[in-house]
Design a protein around this motif. Structure first.
Motif, short mmCIF file in Angstrom:
data_model
loop_
_atom_site.label_atom_id
_atom_site.label_comp_id
_atom_site.label_asym_id
_atom_site.label_seq_id
_atom_site.Cartn_x
_atom_site.Cartn_y
_atom_site.Cartn_z
N GLY A 26 -1.64 -5.94 -7.53
CA GLY A 26 -1.03 -6.53 -6.45
C GLY A 26 0.04 -5.76 -5.73
N THR A 27 0.88 -5.15 -6.62
CA THR A 27 1.97 -4.31 -5.89
C THR A 27 1.55 -2.98 -5.34
N GLN A 28 0.03 -2.65 -5.44
CA GLN A 28 -0.58 -1.70 -4.48
C GLN A 28 -0.61 -2.16 -3.14
N LYS A 29 -1.06 -3.63 -3.23
CA LYS A 29 -1.31 -4.16 -1.90
C LYS A 29 0.03 -4.31 -1.26
N LEU A 30 1.02 -4.92 -1.96
CA LEU A 30 2.32 -5.36 -1.23
C LEU A 30 3.28 -4.23 -0.94
N GLY A 36 -1.32 2.69 -4.02
CA GLY A 36 -1.88 1.75 -3.29
C GLY A 36 -1.54 2.01 -1.69
N GLY A 37 -2.02 1.12 -0.87
CA GLY A 37 -2.06 1.31 0.71
C GLY A 37 -0.56 0.46 1.29
N GLY A 38 0.04 -0.17 0.46
CA GLY A 38 0.98 -1.08 1.22
C GLY A 38 0.40 -1.94 2.08
N LEU A 39 1.28 -3.05 2.55
CA LEU A 39 0.72 -3.98 3.15
C LEU A 39 0.16 -3.69 4.36
N ASP A 40 0.80 -2.61 5.04
CA ASP A 40 0.16 -2.38 6.40
C ASP A 40 -1.34 -1.78 6.34
N ALA A 58 -3.96 -10.07 3.44
CA ALA A 58 -3.33 -8.75 2.56
C ALA A 58 -2.10 -9.53 1.66
N LEU A 59 -1.43 -10.23 2.19
CA LEU A 59 -0.32 -11.07 1.66
C LEU A 59 -0.51 -11.81 0.60
#
Length: 175
Positions: A26-30, A36-40, A58-59
């Protein structure tokens, strides 16, 4: 003297391992942690996979994985934690399903395993070595179990169905 209960110790190990993996995912996404890619970037990827709107998707996925994982590690509000993580993994399963079951082929093996494990912990309860136990199961009530799993299943079904309709309308592959 209290004897160490093997079942409760096993639940602690299972919660800690599963929750930590979900939190990392999840922290990869956020936040873009662990490569990870982050939220954007995750939002753009979610749009590309048919989850609209991408940022909200995504959030939701990132919070379901990170928040559900953290609560599993702590053994707090375990029914809600397991249901949230399982619901997030249902979306991931829908993405990987066209590739079949096995992970080496891009299949849904890994997210399904995480989702089923999180759901099983949510159903079984956190055990004695948990914040649920320490708080007298304030956030681990029978009604919460029913509500959390019903809401998660309904939400996941709606998101997956919306994605499938969008892909079908766009002429893409559906699960």
């Amino acid at each position: 003297m209290t004897c160490i209960n093997r079942r409760d110790l096993a639940l602690l190990a299972l919660r800690a391992g599963t929750g930590a993996v979900l939190m990392a995912h999840g922290t990869q996404k956020l936040f873009g942690w662990f490569g990870g890619g982050g939220l954007d970037r995750t939002a753009a990827a979610m749009e590309h996979m048919g989850f609209t709107p991408g940022r909200r998707s995504a959030l939701a996925a990132g919070l379901g994985e990170t928040g559900g994982g953290a609560l599993l590690v702590l053994g707090l509000a375990t029914p809600a934690a397991g249901a949230a993580a399982a619901g997030a993994m249902a979306g991931a399963v829908s993405v990987h399903a066209p590739a079949g079951f096995f992970a080496q082929e891009g299949g849904f093996e890994y997210p399904a395993f995480l989702g089923f494990t999180a759901a099983a912990i949510g159903l079984a309860g956190a055990g004695r070595y948990s914040l649920d136990h320490a708080t007298g199961h304030t956030f681990d009530q029978r009604w919460m179990l029913l509500l959390a799993f019903t809401a998660s299943a309904a939400g996941a079904a709606a998101v997956v169905a919306r994605r499938a309709r969008g892909l079908q309308d766009a002429g893409g592959e559906t699960a």
